[in-house]
Each structure stands twice: as structure tokens, then as C-alpha cells.
Scaffold this motif. Sequence first.
Motif, PDB file in Angstrom:
ATOM      1  N   GLN A   1     -17.828   7.313 -33.982  1.00 50.51           N
ATOM      2  CA  GLN A   1     -17.018   7.639 -32.803  1.00 50.51           C
ATOM      3  C   GLN A   1     -16.305   8.972 -33.001  1.00 50.51           C
ATOM      4  N   ARG A   2     -15.844   9.216 -34.230  1.00 48.74           N
ATOM      5  CA  ARG A   2     -15.175  10.494 -34.525  1.00 48.74           C
ATOM      6  C   ARG A   2     -16.169  11.647 -34.343  1.00 48.74           C
ATOM      7  N   ASN A   3     -17.422  11.457 -34.849  1.00 47.49           N
ATOM      8  CA  ASN A   3     -18.455  12.494 -34.678  1.00 47.49           C
ATOM      9  C   ASN A   3     -18.739  12.749 -33.194  1.00 47.49           C
ATOM     10  N   LEU A   4     -18.790  11.660 -32.398  1.00 50.78           N
ATOM     11  CA  LEU A   4     -19.050  11.808 -30.967  1.00 50.78           C
ATOM     12  C   LEU A   4     -17.893  12.526 -30.285  1.00 50.78           C
ATOM     13  N   GLU A   5     -16.648  12.196 -30.639  1.00 53.39           N
ATOM     14  CA  GLU A   5     -15.469  12.821 -30.027  1.00 53.39           C
ATOM     15  C   GLU A   5     -15.383  14.288 -30.403  1.00 53.39           C
ATOM     16  N   LEU A   6     -15.754  14.650 -31.646  1.00 56.40           N
ATOM     17  CA  LEU A   6     -15.694  16.035 -32.096  1.00 56.40           C
ATOM     18  C   LEU A   6     -16.904  16.839 -31.624  1.00 56.40           C
ATOM     19  N   ARG A   7     -17.801  16.151 -30.932  1.00 59.83           N
ATOM     20  CA  ARG A   7     -19.037  16.744 -30.437  1.00 59.83           C
ATOM     21  C   ARG A   7     -19.906  17.272 -31.588  1.00 59.83           C
ATOM     22  N   HIS A   8     -19.726  16.691 -32.724  1.00 56.47           N
ATOM     23  CA  HIS A   8     -20.593  16.973 -33.877  1.00 56.47           C
ATOM     24  C   HIS A   8     -21.611  15.837 -33.912  1.00 56.47           C
ATOM     25  N   ARG A   9     -22.610  15.931 -33.031  1.00 55.34           N
ATOM     26  CA  ARG A   9     -23.516  14.816 -32.800  1.00 55.34           C
ATOM     27  C   ARG A   9     -24.778  14.932 -33.660  1.00 55.34           C
ATOM     28  N   LYS A  10     -24.541  15.002 -34.944  1.00 57.88           N
ATOM     29  CA  LYS A  10     -25.658  14.994 -35.899  1.00 57.88           C
ATOM     30  C   LYS A  10     -25.405  13.872 -36.893  1.00 57.88           C
ATOM     31  N   CYS A  11     -26.492  13.199 -37.307  1.00 57.76           N
ATOM     32  CA  CYS A  11     -26.381  12.087 -38.256  1.00 57.76           C
ATOM     33  C   CYS A  11     -25.789  12.604 -39.556  1.00 57.76           C
ATOM     34  N   PRO A  12     -24.737  11.942 -40.070  1.00 57.31           N
ATOM     35  CA  PRO A  12     -24.149  12.375 -41.340  1.00 57.31           C
ATOM     36  C   PRO A  12     -25.110  12.208 -42.526  1.00 57.31           C
ATOM     37  N   GLY A  13     -26.112  11.373 -42.368  1.00 57.58           N
ATOM     38  CA  GLY A  13     -27.042  11.127 -43.468  1.00 57.58           C
ATOM     39  C   GLY A  13     -28.177  12.131 -43.536  1.00 57.58           C
ATOM     40  N   CYS A  14     -28.768  12.476 -42.358  1.00 60.77           N
ATOM     41  CA  CYS A  14     -29.958  13.337 -42.381  1.00 60.77           C
ATOM     42  C   CYS A  14     -29.851  14.548 -41.456  1.00 60.77           C
ATOM     43  N   GLY A  15     -28.857  14.592 -40.591  1.00 62.77           N
ATOM     44  CA  GLY A  15     -28.664  15.745 -39.710  1.00 62.77           C
ATOM     45  C   GLY A  15     -29.446  15.674 -38.408  1.00 62.77           C
ATOM     46  N   THR A  16     -30.043  14.532 -38.086  1.00 62.81           N
ATOM     47  CA  THR A  16     -30.782  14.376 -36.830  1.00 62.81           C
ATOM     48  C   THR A  16     -29.796  14.326 -35.665  1.00 62.81           C
ATOM     49  N   PRO A  17     -30.023  15.125 -34.595  1.00 61.03           N
ATOM     50  CA  PRO A  17     -29.119  15.094 -33.430  1.00 61.03           C
ATOM     51  C   PRO A  17     -29.217  13.732 -32.728  1.00 61.03           C
ATOM     52  N   PHE A  18     -28.075  13.247 -32.211  1.00 62.43           N
ATOM     53  CA  PHE A  18     -28.057  11.968 -31.499  1.00 62.43           C
ATOM     54  C   PHE A  18     -26.997  12.025 -30.417  1.00 62.43           C
ATOM     55  N   GLY A  19     -27.114  11.104 -29.473  1.00 55.40           N
ATOM     56  CA  GLY A  19     -26.149  11.014 -28.379  1.00 55.40           C
ATOM     57  C   GLY A  19     -25.508   9.643 -28.357  1.00 55.40           C
ATOM     58  N   GLN A  20     -24.611   9.450 -27.369  1.00 56.32           N
ATOM     59  CA  GLN A  20     -23.893   8.177 -27.237  1.00 56.32           C
ATOM     60  C   GLN A  20     -24.877   7.023 -27.038  1.00 56.32           C
ATOM     61  N   ASN A  21     -25.958   7.282 -26.310  1.00 56.55           N
ATOM     62  CA  ASN A  21     -26.945   6.227 -26.030  1.00 56.55           C
ATOM     63  C   ASN A  21     -27.776   5.860 -27.264  1.00 56.55           C
ATOM     64  N   ASP A  22     -27.744   6.696 -28.311  1.00 57.56           N
ATOM     65  CA  ASP A  22     -28.524   6.432 -29.513  1.00 57.56           C
ATOM     66  C   ASP A  22     -27.769   5.578 -30.531  1.00 57.56           C
ATOM     67  N   VAL A  23     -26.535   5.212 -30.226  1.00 54.72           N
ATOM     68  CA  VAL A  23     -25.717   4.421 -31.154  1.00 54.72           C
ATOM     69  C   VAL A  23     -25.717   2.969 -30.689  1.00 54.72           C
ATOM     70  N   ARG A  24     -26.077   2.057 -31.597  1.00 53.70           N
ATOM     71  CA  ARG A  24     -26.099   0.623 -31.281  1.00 53.70           C
ATOM     72  C   ARG A  24     -25.335  -0.131 -32.356  1.00 53.70           C
ATOM     73  N   GLU A  25     -24.717  -1.228 -31.909  1.00 56.29           N
ATOM     74  CA  GLU A  25     -23.983  -2.092 -32.851  1.00 56.29           C
ATOM     75  C   GLU A  25     -24.956  -2.976 -33.613  1.00 56.29           C
ATOM     76  N   VAL A  26     -24.642  -3.231 -34.887  1.00 58.88           N
ATOM     77  CA  VAL A  26     -25.455  -4.153 -35.689  1.00 58.88           C
ATOM     78  C   VAL A  26     -24.527  -5.097 -36.450  1.00 58.88           C
ATOM     79  N   LYS A  27     -25.088  -6.248 -36.801  1.00 59.01           N
ATOM     80  CA  LYS A  27     -24.322  -7.203 -37.610  1.00 59.01           C
ATOM     81  C   LYS A  27     -25.034  -7.348 -38.949  1.00 59.01           C
ATOM     82  N   ILE A  28     -24.331  -7.069 -40.018  1.00 57.64           N
ATOM     83  CA  ILE A  28     -24.916  -7.168 -41.362  1.00 57.64           C
ATOM     84  C   ILE A  28     -24.246  -8.289 -42.109  1.00 57.64           C
TER      85      ILE A  28
END
Length: 165
Positions: free
Chosen positions: A138-165
Motif C-alpha cells: 500500500q505504501r508503494n502504491l501511495e508513493l506511486r512507486h509501483r514496481k515489485c520490491p522483489g524483482c522490479g516488475t511494474p504493477f497496478g492496484q488491480n494486480d494486488v490480491r489478498e492471500v492467506k498463508i
Amino acid sequence: MKAYVAQAIKASSENRHHAITIEKTLLEVSEAEKELKWLRSAVGSSEKEYEQNQKKIAELRTELERERSEKRKLEEEYEEVKNEVTELTSENEEATIQKLQDEIKECKAILKCGVCFDRPKEVVITKCFHLFCSTCIQRNLELRHRKCPGCGTPFGQNDVREVKI
């Protein structure tokens, strides 16, 4: 002349008696020779059988010695393994506990967010399938830094899904 005839009759009788005795003796000699041949044959076959038995005994002794040697080796190996198991059991209990604790830490670390290393992973970026906590994403989305912290792939709000582990 009567004396000579009586003497001739006596000599003839003695000759018959000697001839009969010689024939009996010849028959006895013939039977003794047959028996001797049979005995020699029996001795020959007995000697062959004896030699075969001696060879078998030698082979069996060799095999017995080989098996005894193998048994000694196996007993020594068994003792070594037994001592090793005993040694490992006492050491392994502590080492196993430590190893399991390390694995638990690793598993907990895998479940933690890769950005903040504090909160559990709750969301997934569907473009690259990396998992993070929702706060960091959410912080990345708010800062408009919409790249995956792990690999740098660009993503948008629609690309984020909740998971249960």
C-alpha cells in the motif's frame, strides 16, 4: 614182479592223489587270484573315494575359513556401526533440536515480508507472484512507486490480491 606191480599201483595211486591235490590247490589259487583282483579293485575305488573325500574336506575347510573371516568382518563392522549410532544418538539429540529450531526460524522468515521483515505476508502481486505484507505494498502504491520490491516488475492496484498463508 608182483612187488614192482604193487609198487607201480601204489605210485599210480599216489600220482592220482597228488594230481587231485594239485587240482584242488590250483582251484584254490585261482579263487585266491580272483579274490585278490576283487580286493585290488575295491582298494582302488576306495582310494579314489578317499581322495575325493579329502578334496571335499579341503574345499569345505576353505569355505568355512572364508565364512569365519566374513563373520569376523561383519561383527567388527556391526560394532563400529553400533558405536557410531550410540555416539550419534547422544550428539544428534542436541544437534537435531538445534537443526529443527533453525528450520523453524527459516520457515518463519519465509512467512515474513521481504521488505520490512516484520509483518506476515498477506498480499500477492499477480504479475510476478511475489508475496509481501499489505502495508508495504500500500505504501508503494501511495508513493506511486509501483514496481515489485522483489524483482522490479511494474504493477497496478488491480494486480494486488489478498492471500492467506
